[in-house]
Write a protein that holds these residues in place. Structure first.
Motif, short mmCIF file in Angstrom:
data_model
loop_
_atom_site.label_atom_id
_atom_site.label_comp_id
_atom_site.label_asym_id
_atom_site.label_seq_id
_atom_site.Cartn_x
_atom_site.Cartn_y
_atom_site.Cartn_z
N ILE A 1 -85.25 -35.15 16.68
CA ILE A 1 -86.54 -34.58 16.27
C ILE A 1 -86.55 -33.07 16.49
O ILE A 1 -86.90 -32.30 15.59
N THR B 1 -82.93 -39.84 11.97
CA THR B 1 -84.22 -39.24 12.35
C THR B 1 -84.20 -37.75 12.06
O THR B 1 -85.16 -37.20 11.50
N THR B 2 -83.13 -37.07 12.43
CA THR B 2 -83.07 -35.63 12.21
C THR B 2 -83.09 -35.29 10.73
O THR B 2 -83.66 -34.27 10.33
N GLY C 1 -93.37 -35.23 14.46
CA GLY C 1 -92.26 -35.38 15.39
C GLY C 1 -92.69 -36.12 16.65
O GLY C 1 -91.97 -36.99 17.16
N VAL D 1 -86.71 -35.52 9.45
CA VAL D 1 -87.48 -34.33 9.83
C VAL D 1 -87.00 -33.10 9.06
O VAL D 1 -87.80 -32.38 8.44
N LEU E 1 -86.76 -30.28 13.60
CA LEU E 1 -87.86 -29.32 13.54
C LEU E 1 -87.36 -27.88 13.52
O LEU E 1 -87.84 -27.05 12.75
#
Length: 168
Positions: free
Chosen positions: A64, A122-123, A137, A126, A68
């Motif tokens: 996350i 997940t990354t 997030g 994002v 971000l």
């Protein structure tokens, strides 16, 4: 068919049902693609290094944060939702964001010993602008904690490893 496959199949669904219900009740993005592989690992491995709460939660948090950072540095305001024209600058920025985020996630997970492969998905979620706000997030992290919490509640004090040969 593998011993315990029916149980693992059902258990994967049960694990995802809890954040799924929370998503439905709250209207928030508490069910997302990388949660599926995490639930599958928890259901099939159940105990071990790869499913240790520190690794599962930590790996997703690293993903996350990396996502971000990459997104808000390289491709803010963009999102992969449809095909882009060839050689589009926006698409290049999103691709760069995704690649950078996965590299940062890999390095971050290795440095913190929180390796959890689904966190690389997940990354990407994002960094490609799909759930790219700090609030989103936080919701991703919350959903992972809920998933791991349900798993810990179900497995606490129960010798699954002795009952079923999955994950040996």
């Amino acid at each position: 068919m593998r011993d315990g496959a029916a149980f693992s199949t059902l258990y994967t669904g049960v694990l995802l049902a809890v954040p799924g219900l929370l998503a439905w009740v709250t209207g928030q993005a508490l069910l997302f693609p990388s949660l599926g592989p995490t639930a599958f690992l928890l259901a099939t491995v159940r105990e071990g290094e790869v499913t240790a709460p520190r690794r599962v939660i930590g790996g997703h948090v690293v993903g996350i944060v990396a996502g971000l950072i990459a997104y808000h540095t390289i491709a803010p305001g963009l999102a992969v939702t449809t095909a882009a024209p060839m050689f589009a600058v926006g698409q290049l920025r999103l691709v760069t964001s995704g690649v950078a985020a996965v590299a940062l996630t890999a390095g971050g997970m290795l440095a913190t010993e929180t390796v959890h492969p689904p966190a690389c998905a997940t990354t990407l979620i994002v960094s490609l602008g799909l759930l790219a706000s700090p609030l989103e997030g936080t919701l991703i992290a919350l959903a992972v904690v809920v998933l791991v919490g349900v798993h810990e509640l179900v497995t606490h004090g129960r010798p699954f490893r002795e009952d079923l040969p999955i994950g040996r």
